[in-house]
Every structure is written in structure tokens, then in C-alpha cells.
Write a protein that holds these residues in place. Structure first.
Motif, PDB file in Angstrom:
ATOM      1  N   ILE A   1       0.595  -0.947  -0.183  1.00 44.43           N
ATOM      2  CA  ILE A   1      -0.201  -0.237   0.075  1.00 44.43           C
ATOM      3  C   ILE A   1       0.811   0.922   0.042  1.00 44.43           C
ATOM      4  CG2 ILE A   1      -1.450   1.184   1.407  1.00 44.43           C
ATOM      5  CD1 ILE A   1      -2.189  -1.828   2.344  1.00 44.43           C
ATOM      6  N   THR A   2       1.107   1.993  -1.352  1.00 40.91           N
ATOM      7  CA  THR A   2       1.435   3.191  -0.838  1.00 40.91           C
ATOM      8  C   THR A   2       1.205   3.986  -1.801  1.00 40.91           C
ATOM      9  OG1 THR A   2       2.427   2.556  -3.401  1.00 40.91           O
ATOM     10  CG2 THR A   2       3.727   2.257  -1.224  1.00 40.91           C
ATOM     11  N   ASN A   3       1.658   5.100  -1.194  1.00 39.78           N
ATOM     12  CA  ASN A   3       1.468   7.058  -1.966  1.00 39.78           C
ATOM     13  C   ASN A   3       0.202   7.043  -2.099  1.00 39.78           C
ATOM     14  OD1 ASN A   3       4.351   7.398  -1.505  1.00 39.78           O
ATOM     15  ND2 ASN A   3       4.279   5.865  -3.939  1.00 39.78           N
ATOM     16  N   ASN A   4      -0.611   6.858  -1.094  1.00 38.77           N
ATOM     17  CA  ASN A   4      -2.344   7.406  -1.480  1.00 38.77           C
ATOM     18  C   ASN A   4      -2.699   8.740  -1.071  1.00 38.77           C
ATOM     19  OD1 ASN A   4      -3.523   4.882  -2.899  1.00 38.77           O
ATOM     20  ND2 ASN A   4      -2.625   3.946  -0.721  1.00 38.77           N
ATOM     21  N   SER A   5      -3.337   9.331  -0.275  1.00 37.07           N
ATOM     22  CA  SER A   5      -3.396  10.464   0.064  1.00 37.07           C
ATOM     23  C   SER A   5      -3.856  10.676   1.189  1.00 37.07           C
ATOM     24  CB  SER A   5      -4.034  11.510  -1.112  1.00 37.07           C
ATOM     25  OG  SER A   5      -5.766  11.282  -0.975  1.00 37.07           O
ATOM     26  N   GLY A   6      -4.612   9.044   1.788  1.00 33.51           N
ATOM     27  CA  GLY A   6      -5.024   9.538   3.009  1.00 33.51           C
ATOM     28  C   GLY A   6      -4.443   8.475   4.089  1.00 33.51           C
ATOM     29  N   PRO A   7      -5.051   7.736   4.786  1.00 30.96           N
ATOM     30  CA  PRO A   7      -3.755   6.412   5.419  1.00 30.96           C
ATOM     31  C   PRO A   7      -3.604   5.820   5.005  1.00 30.96           C
ATOM     32  CG  PRO A   7      -5.537   7.834   6.937  1.00 30.96           C
ATOM     33  CD  PRO A   7      -5.671   8.202   5.377  1.00 30.96           C
ATOM     34  N   GLY A   8      -3.173   4.664   5.230  1.00 29.80           N
ATOM     35  CA  GLY A   8      -2.561   3.725   4.096  1.00 29.80           C
ATOM     36  C   GLY A   8      -3.553   2.743   4.427  1.00 29.80           C
TER      37      GLY A   8
ATOM     38  N   SER B   1       2.751  -4.364   3.061  1.00 35.38           N
ATOM     39  CA  SER B   1       4.091  -3.089   3.806  1.00 35.38           C
ATOM     40  C   SER B   1       3.098  -1.639   3.186  1.00 35.38           C
ATOM     41  CB  SER B   1       4.972  -3.859   2.147  1.00 35.38           C
ATOM     42  OG  SER B   1       5.591  -2.610   1.672  1.00 35.38           O
ATOM     43  N   VAL B   2       3.488  -0.599   4.227  1.00 32.37           N
ATOM     44  CA  VAL B   2       2.425   0.699   4.344  1.00 32.37           C
ATOM     45  C   VAL B   2       3.964   1.675   4.132  1.00 32.37           C
ATOM     46  CG1 VAL B   2       1.044   2.041   5.292  1.00 32.37           C
ATOM     47  CG2 VAL B   2       0.922  -0.042   5.427  1.00 32.37           C
ATOM     48  N   SER B   3       3.588   2.171   2.610  1.00 34.82           N
ATOM     49  CA  SER B   3       4.648   3.226   3.095  1.00 34.82           C
ATOM     50  C   SER B   3       4.431   4.745   2.073  1.00 34.82           C
ATOM     51  CB  SER B   3       5.896   2.774   2.139  1.00 34.82           C
ATOM     52  OG  SER B   3       5.757   2.498   0.768  1.00 34.82           O
ATOM     53  N   GLY B   4       5.096   5.837   2.013  1.00 35.03           N
ATOM     54  CA  GLY B   4       4.900   7.454   1.730  1.00 35.03           C
ATOM     55  C   GLY B   4       3.287   7.824   1.342  1.00 35.03           C
ATOM     56  N   HIS B   5       2.767   7.479   3.481  1.00 34.24           N
ATOM     57  CA  HIS B   5       1.648   8.584   3.168  1.00 34.24           C
ATOM     58  C   HIS B   5       1.735   9.931   3.805  1.00 34.24           C
ATOM     59  CE1 HIS B   5       0.554   4.262   1.887  1.00 34.24           C
ATOM     60  NE2 HIS B   5      -0.408   4.498   1.670  1.00 34.24           N
ATOM     61  N   LYS B   6       3.163  10.014   4.513  1.00 35.73           N
ATOM     62  CA  LYS B   6       3.605  10.947   4.916  1.00 35.73           C
ATOM     63  C   LYS B   6       3.216  12.498   4.969  1.00 35.73           C
ATOM     64  CE  LYS B   6       7.838  11.752   4.926  1.00 35.73           C
ATOM     65  NZ  LYS B   6       9.909  11.480   4.648  1.00 35.73           N
ATOM     66  N   SER B   7       3.060  13.322   5.394  1.00 39.58           N
ATOM     67  CA  SER B   7       2.437  14.692   4.787  1.00 39.58           C
ATOM     68  C   SER B   7       3.370  15.652   5.268  1.00 39.58           C
ATOM     69  CB  SER B   7       0.891  14.224   4.690  1.00 39.58           C
ATOM     70  OG  SER B   7       0.482  14.791   6.430  1.00 39.58           O
ATOM     71  N   GLN B   8       3.431  16.899   5.262  1.00 45.08           N
ATOM     72  CA  GLN B   8       3.982  17.466   6.904  1.00 45.08           C
ATOM     73  C   GLN B   8       3.069  18.201   7.502  1.00 45.08           C
ATOM     74  OE1 GLN B   8       7.221  19.036   5.598  1.00 45.08           O
ATOM     75  NE2 GLN B   8       7.308  17.208   4.517  1.00 45.08           N
TER      76      GLN B   8
ATOM     77  N   LYS C   1      -5.055  11.811   7.979  1.00 43.85           N
ATOM     78  CA  LYS C   1      -4.643  11.833   6.631  1.00 43.85           C
ATOM     79  C   LYS C   1      -3.057  12.272   6.896  1.00 43.85           C
ATOM     80  CE  LYS C   1      -4.836  14.653   2.354  1.00 43.85           C
ATOM     81  NZ  LYS C   1      -4.828  16.155   1.514  1.00 43.85           N
ATOM     82  N   GLY C   2      -2.644  11.214   6.481  1.00 40.32           N
ATOM     83  CA  GLY C   2      -1.261  10.664   6.421  1.00 40.32           C
ATOM     84  C   GLY C   2      -0.506   9.982   7.114  1.00 40.32           C
ATOM     85  N   SER C   3      -1.208   8.603   7.768  1.00 39.27           N
ATOM     86  CA  SER C   3      -0.688   8.472   8.646  1.00 39.27           C
ATOM     87  C   SER C   3      -0.489   6.929   7.315  1.00 39.27           C
ATOM     88  CB  SER C   3      -1.575   7.449   9.541  1.00 39.27           C
ATOM     89  OG  SER C   3      -2.282   8.887  10.538  1.00 39.27           O
ATOM     90  N   GLY C   4       0.080   6.485   7.910  1.00 34.05           N
ATOM     91  CA  GLY C   4       0.588   5.034   7.291  1.00 34.05           C
ATOM     92  C   GLY C   4      -0.810   3.520   8.000  1.00 34.05           C
ATOM     93  N   ILE C   5      -1.056   3.868   9.386  1.00 32.70           N
ATOM     94  CA  ILE C   5      -2.312   3.449   9.840  1.00 32.70           C
ATOM     95  C   ILE C   5      -2.856   4.173  10.518  1.00 32.70           C
ATOM     96  CG2 ILE C   5      -3.092   1.079  10.907  1.00 32.70           C
ATOM     97  CD1 ILE C   5      -0.512  -0.175  10.131  1.00 32.70           C
ATOM     98  N   HIS C   6      -3.943   4.585  11.004  1.00 34.44           N
ATOM     99  CA  HIS C   6      -4.557   5.520  11.618  1.00 34.44           C
ATOM    100  C   HIS C   6      -5.971   4.095  11.969  1.00 34.44           C
ATOM    101  CE1 HIS C   6      -6.387   8.641  13.173  1.00 34.44           C
ATOM    102  NE2 HIS C   6      -7.769   8.471  13.047  1.00 34.44           N
ATOM    103  N   ILE C   7      -5.907   4.034  13.795  1.00 35.63           N
ATOM    104  CA  ILE C   7      -6.721   3.428  14.655  1.00 35.63           C
ATOM    105  C   ILE C   7      -7.721   4.511  15.429  1.00 35.63           C
ATOM    106  CG2 ILE C   7      -7.355   1.701  16.183  1.00 35.63           C
ATOM    107  CD1 ILE C   7      -4.655   0.387  14.689  1.00 35.63           C
ATOM    108  N   PHE C   8      -8.679   4.268  15.137  1.00 36.58           N
ATOM    109  CA  PHE C   8      -9.829   5.160  15.442  1.00 36.58           C
ATOM    110  C   PHE C   8     -10.242   4.159  17.315  1.00 36.58           C
ATOM    111  CE2 PHE C   8     -10.721   6.725  11.509  1.00 36.58           C
ATOM    112  CZ  PHE C   8     -10.828   8.047  11.721  1.00 36.58           C
ATOM    113  N   ASP C   9     -10.315   5.521  17.427  1.00 40.52           N
ATOM    114  CA  ASP C   9      -9.582   5.108  19.259  1.00 40.52           C
ATOM    115  C   ASP C   9     -11.270   4.127  19.784  1.00 40.52           C
ATOM    116  OD1 ASP C   9     -12.119   7.324  19.542  1.00 40.52           O
ATOM    117  OD2 ASP C   9     -10.965   7.943  20.546  1.00 40.52           O
TER     118      ASP C   9
END
Length: 207
Positions: A152-159, A174-181, A194-202
């Protein structure tokens, strides 16, 4: 859509499709079937907003339900919305469950690569998901999914996103390229992770 399926155990294999494929469960429940080895591109018809903007649509939000379908070894690209989109049963319809998504290349779609929406027990394995304008894999309200061995690479939201997801295994991806400033500066100001490799809601647990 290029192909609409409303019967059990249909096989769609080896086509090049200018437009999406829809599992239309509004008249009856759909069980079984395979969508494999197809090239699916250009699902972007503005005239059919409800059904023709996703590469593969698995059921309708007000449908009867879809179960046990395999989506394998397809190339899905350049849809206006999701590469693969499940129905939203919270709007009063049936569910999409026990769906296997494997070996697909899902790229350059206008929203998430794959978006599920309860109840779960789906398997997402060995897919390549890249360049989508949204999450790579977006799991919502699912239980007991397996997400493994995907690239999973270079998507605009989380991987990978888990939203109210339980008892699910996410491993060996393999999750990469989702980094954002924006995330680097301060993550609480960025909606939806947005920009996370893996985002888990609480609201997710036991994963």
C-alpha cells in the motif's frame, strides 16, 4: 456500468471494461460468484451517480445483501470514486460479508482504493494499492477481517484505516509513502489521520 450482476454465482473473467462492475442486490440477495482477471477503468459516469463511479460496487446501501464473492487478480484504475466499494448497511439495506479481495492492482482512483462497511469477515490479501485519492484500505464497522500481505503506497489518505473495527488481523503489509507535512507538524490538526501509515480510531478494539 459496464457489467451489472444481480444473480448468484456469476463469473466475470478476462474482460477489458470501460466502466465499472456492480453487484446490484436491490431486487434479491446475491450469493457467490467471482470477478477475476479483468481490466476495469474509467468508472466515472456523472449521469449515474449512484452506481457508475466505482470500479467494483459490492451491493447497494438499500439492497438485500451480498455474500461470498471473490474479487481476484483485476486491475482497477481511474474511477471517479472508490476502486472497490461496499454498501453501507447503516442506511437500511443488506450487508456485504465474507468477501475475498486478492491479487488486485488498485491504483489512481478518485477516492479510497478499498472501502468496506460492515459486518466483516472479509479477507484482503496480496493486493497492490497505490496512488488513490483517499485511504488505501478503509475498514468501517467490520468484525473479524484479515488484511495481510498487501503493498500500500502513496495514497493521499492513510494507508490503512480501522474505524469501529473489532477482532481484525492486520499483519505483514508493506505500507509506505503516506507522510504529509501537516502530520509531521502536529497530528491533532489533521482530520481523519491523513498522512498516517495506519490510523486506528479509538472506537476500534480487540484487533
Amino acid at each position: 456500468t459496464a457489467i451489472t450482476i444481480s444473480a448468484d454465482d456469476v463469473i466475470v473473467d478476462g474482460f477489458t471494461l470501460d466502466g465499472g462492475t456492480t453487484l446490484d442486490d436491490r431486487a434479491n440477495y446475491i450469493s457467490g460468484g467471482t470477478i477475476s482477471n479483468n481490466i476495469i477503468t474509467g468508472a466515472n459516469s456523472p449521469e449515474e451517480l449512484i452506481k457508475a463511479q466505482n470500479g467494483i460496487r459490492v451491493g447497494f446501501d438499500t439492497g438485500k445483501g451480498v455474500d461470498g464473492v471473490a474479487i481476484e487478480d483485476n486491475t482497477i484504475s481511474n474511477s471517479l470514486e472508490k476502486g472497490i466499494r461496499f454498501a453501507n448497511p447503516k442506511l437500511g439495506g443488506g450487508t456485504a460479508s465474507n468477501i475475498t479481495i486478492s491479487g488486485n492492482e488498485i491504483k489512481d482512483n478518485g477516492s479510497a482504493g478499498i472501502e468496506t462497511y460492515g459486518p466483516g469477515h472479509n479477507t484482503i490479501i496480496n493486493n497492490s494499492i497505490s496512488g488513490n485519492s483517499g485511504n488505501g484500505i478503509n475498514l468501517k464497522f467490520d468484525d473479524g477481517d484479515v488484511v495481510t500481505s498487501n503493498t500500500i503506497t502513496n495514497n493521499s489518505g492513510p494507508g490503512i484505516t480501522l474505524r469501529r473495527v473489532t477482532n481484525t488481523t492486520v499483519e505483514n503489509n508493506s505500507v509506505s509513502g503516506h507522510k504529509s507535512q501537516e502530520v509531521i507538524k502536529t497530528y491533532p490538526t489533521v482530520p481523519q489521520g491523513k498522512g498516517s501509515g495506519i490510523h486506528i480510531f479509538d472506537t476500534s478494539e480487540n484487533n
